[in-house]
Design a protein around this motif. Structure first.
Motif, PDB file in Angstrom:
ATOM      1  N   ARG A   8      45.984  65.854  17.482  1.00 20.70           N
ATOM      2  CA  ARG A   8      45.698  67.010  16.631  1.00 20.70           C
ATOM      3  C   ARG A   8      44.184  67.126  16.471  1.00 20.70           C
ATOM      4  NH1 ARG A   8      50.272  68.980  14.641  1.00 20.70           N
ATOM      5  NH2 ARG A   8      49.325  70.241  13.016  1.00 20.70           N
ATOM      6  N   CYS A   9      43.702  68.356  16.495  1.00 21.58           N
ATOM      7  CA  CYS A   9      42.276  68.636  16.329  1.00 21.58           C
ATOM      8  C   CYS A   9      41.871  68.291  14.907  1.00 21.58           C
ATOM      9  CB  CYS A   9      42.021  70.113  16.622  1.00 21.58           C
ATOM     10  SG  CYS A   9      40.328  70.658  16.316  1.00 21.58           S
ATOM     11  N   TRP A  10      40.796  67.520  14.754  1.00 21.64           N
ATOM     12  CA  TRP A  10      40.372  67.118  13.412  1.00 21.64           C
ATOM     13  C   TRP A  10      39.810  68.294  12.626  1.00 21.64           C
ATOM     14  CZ3 TRP A  10      35.656  67.116  10.898  1.00 21.64           C
ATOM     15  CH2 TRP A  10      34.526  67.359  11.671  1.00 21.64           C
ATOM     16  N   LEU A  11      39.381  69.344  13.306  1.00 23.65           N
ATOM     17  CA  LEU A  11      38.828  70.498  12.606  1.00 23.65           C
ATOM     18  C   LEU A  11      39.905  71.484  12.145  1.00 23.65           C
ATOM     19  CD1 LEU A  11      35.740  70.917  14.870  1.00 23.65           C
ATOM     20  CD2 LEU A  11      35.667  70.619  12.400  1.00 23.65           C
ATOM     21  N   CYS A  12      40.755  71.941  13.064  1.00 27.17           N
ATOM     22  CA  CYS A  12      41.746  72.964  12.697  1.00 27.17           C
ATOM     23  C   CYS A  12      43.118  72.379  12.407  1.00 27.17           C
ATOM     24  CB  CYS A  12      41.837  74.034  13.777  1.00 27.17           C
ATOM     25  SG  CYS A  12      42.666  73.493  15.295  1.00 27.17           S
ATOM     26  N   ASP A  13      43.343  71.120  12.726  1.00 28.88           N
ATOM     27  CA  ASP A  13      44.602  70.405  12.504  1.00 28.88           C
ATOM     28  C   ASP A  13      45.759  70.937  13.346  1.00 28.88           C
ATOM     29  OD1 ASP A  13      45.741  68.159  11.310  1.00 28.88           O
ATOM     30  OD2 ASP A  13      46.712  69.352   9.763  1.00 28.88           O
ATOM     31  N   GLU A  14      45.457  71.701  14.383  1.00 31.33           N
ATOM     32  CA  GLU A  14      46.482  72.202  15.299  1.00 31.33           C
ATOM     33  C   GLU A  14      46.633  71.221  16.459  1.00 31.33           C
ATOM     34  OE1 GLU A  14      48.412  74.995  14.994  1.00 31.33           O
ATOM     35  OE2 GLU A  14      47.550  75.137  12.990  1.00 31.33           O
ATOM     36  N   PRO A  15      47.815  71.232  17.122  1.00 29.90           N
ATOM     37  CA  PRO A  15      48.023  70.315  18.255  1.00 29.90           C
ATOM     38  C   PRO A  15      47.039  70.567  19.406  1.00 29.90           C
ATOM     39  CG  PRO A  15      50.100  71.329  17.575  1.00 29.90           C
ATOM     40  CD  PRO A  15      49.007  72.030  16.828  1.00 29.90           C
ATOM     41  N   VAL A  16      46.663  69.482  20.070  1.00 28.51           N
ATOM     42  CA  VAL A  16      45.830  69.544  21.268  1.00 28.51           C
ATOM     43  C   VAL A  16      46.713  69.132  22.434  1.00 28.51           C
ATOM     44  CG1 VAL A  16      43.815  68.586  22.463  1.00 28.51           C
ATOM     45  CG2 VAL A  16      43.729  68.983  19.993  1.00 28.51           C
ATOM     46  N   ASP A  17      46.780  69.964  23.460  1.00 30.02           N
ATOM     47  CA  ASP A  17      47.596  69.679  24.633  1.00 30.02           C
ATOM     48  C   ASP A  17      46.814  68.780  25.578  1.00 30.02           C
ATOM     49  OD1 ASP A  17      49.105  69.641  26.965  1.00 30.02           O
ATOM     50  OD2 ASP A  17      49.446  71.800  26.991  1.00 30.02           O
ATOM     51  N   PRO A  18      47.289  67.539  25.799  1.00 28.08           N
ATOM     52  CA  PRO A  18      46.535  66.620  26.666  1.00 28.08           C
ATOM     53  C   PRO A  18      46.490  67.075  28.121  1.00 28.08           C
ATOM     54  CG  PRO A  18      48.640  65.661  26.066  1.00 28.08           C
ATOM     55  CD  PRO A  18      48.507  66.930  25.279  1.00 28.08           C
ATOM     56  N   LEU A  19      47.381  67.993  28.515  1.00 23.09           N
ATOM     57  CA  LEU A  19      47.413  68.461  29.897  1.00 23.09           C
ATOM     58  C   LEU A  19      46.560  69.705  30.123  1.00 23.09           C
ATOM     59  CD1 LEU A  19      51.225  67.928  30.527  1.00 23.09           C
ATOM     60  CD2 LEU A  19      49.326  66.368  31.012  1.00 23.09           C
ATOM     61  N   MET A  20      46.035  70.275  29.046  1.00 19.56           N
ATOM     62  CA  MET A  20      45.194  71.471  29.148  1.00 19.56           C
ATOM     63  C   MET A  20      43.839  71.085  29.719  1.00 19.56           C
ATOM     64  SD  MET A  20      45.197  74.882  27.927  1.00 19.56           S
ATOM     65  CE  MET A  20      46.523  74.743  26.797  1.00 19.56           C
ATOM     66  N   SER A  21      43.253  71.964  30.506  1.00 18.03           N
ATOM     67  CA  SER A  21      41.941  71.710  31.091  1.00 18.03           C
ATOM     68  C   SER A  21      40.891  71.540  29.998  1.00 18.03           C
ATOM     69  CB  SER A  21      41.545  72.879  31.996  1.00 18.03           C
ATOM     70  OG  SER A  21      40.174  72.791  32.345  1.00 18.03           O
ATOM     71  N   VAL A  22      39.964  70.630  30.200  1.00 13.05           N
ATOM     72  CA  VAL A  22      38.885  70.436  29.246  1.00 13.05           C
ATOM     73  C   VAL A  22      37.940  71.634  29.234  1.00 13.05           C
ATOM     74  CG1 VAL A  22      38.969  67.920  29.307  1.00 13.05           C
ATOM     75  CG2 VAL A  22      37.475  69.147  30.899  1.00 13.05           C
ATOM     76  N   ASN A  23      38.074  72.532  30.212  1.00 20.73           N
ATOM     77  CA  ASN A  23      37.264  73.749  30.256  1.00 20.73           C
ATOM     78  C   ASN A  23      37.892  74.887  29.458  1.00 20.73           C
ATOM     79  OD1 ASN A  23      35.255  72.630  31.931  1.00 20.73           O
ATOM     80  ND2 ASN A  23      36.614  72.874  33.684  1.00 20.73           N
ATOM     81  N   ASP A  24      39.142  74.711  29.025  1.00 20.77           N
ATOM     82  CA  ASP A  24      39.837  75.718  28.222  1.00 20.77           C
ATOM     83  C   ASP A  24      39.501  75.500  26.751  1.00 20.77           C
ATOM     84  OD1 ASP A  24      42.194  76.738  26.568  1.00 20.77           O
ATOM     85  OD2 ASP A  24      42.691  77.513  28.558  1.00 20.77           O
ATOM     86  N   ASP A  25      39.346  76.573  25.977  1.00 22.45           N
ATOM     87  CA  ASP A  25      39.017  76.439  24.554  1.00 22.45           C
ATOM     88  C   ASP A  25      40.049  75.627  23.785  1.00 22.45           C
ATOM     89  OD1 ASP A  25      36.601  77.656  24.546  1.00 22.45           O
ATOM     90  OD2 ASP A  25      37.256  79.520  23.615  1.00 22.45           O
ATOM     91  N   ARG A  26      41.316  75.611  24.220  1.00 20.13           N
ATOM     92  CA  ARG A  26      42.357  74.845  23.536  1.00 20.13           C
ATOM     93  C   ARG A  26      42.521  73.448  24.136  1.00 20.13           C
ATOM     94  NH1 ARG A  26      43.484  76.304  18.781  1.00 20.13           N
ATOM     95  NH2 ARG A  26      45.583  75.533  18.917  1.00 20.13           N
TER      96      ARG A  26
END
Length: 149
Positions: A8-26
């Motif tokens: 989970r993102c420490w700022l917005c507390d929403e889930p972070v997808d570990p498979l999402m590209s690090v170049n994507d905002d999410r």
């Protein structure tokens, strides 16, 4: 670190997808949180003792442009909610106890207290926080107490 933060993102507390590209905002990003004094002393380098946390790339990027704010969830019924990053910095520096919100009912205060303990486990993992709820004036004050781990 990502497992510790429950992905989970420490700022917005929403889930972070570990498979999402690090170049994507999410996508996942590593952020280090340090006090302004420590960051200034480090002169562009990673400050000594800065805690690393998981963040969305977009949240981390926005944090560089504006002062970060950890939002309180709209599902909680709170008044006079304290800015949590400031609370974390003060508790990290001084320890002790700080009132962070007022709630109209004991049930609302209990929900808020549970959320705060969970949220601070990611926001300030080096602090062992506990909550207390005190009635007063027809409302319930929710306070955080911190001890260093």
């Amino acid at each position: 670190m990502a497992e510790r933060d429950g992905w989970r993102c420490w700022l917005c507390d929403e889930p972070v997808d570990p498979l999402m590209s690090v170049n994507d905002d999410r996508g996942p990003s590593v952020d280090s949180l340090a006090t302004a004094k420590a960051a200034k002393a480090a002169k562009g380098k990673s400050p000594a003792g800065a805690a690393e946390r998981l963040a969305h790339r977009g949240c981390n990027t926005r944090k560089g442009a504006i002062k970060p704010v950890v939002p309180w969830p709209t599902r909680l019924f709170v008044a006079d909610s304290a800015p949590l990053i400031g609370v974390a910095e003060r508790l990290r520096r001084n320890g002790g106890r700080e009132v962070v919100a007022r709630c109209p009912s004991r049930a609302d205060a209990d929900k808020t207290a549970g959320w705060l303990v969970d949220r601070f486990s990611r926001l300030a993992p080096e602090l062992a926080v506990s909550t207390s709820i005190e009635p007063g004036g027809g409302q319930f004050m929710v306070a955080l107490t911190a001890a260093r781990r």
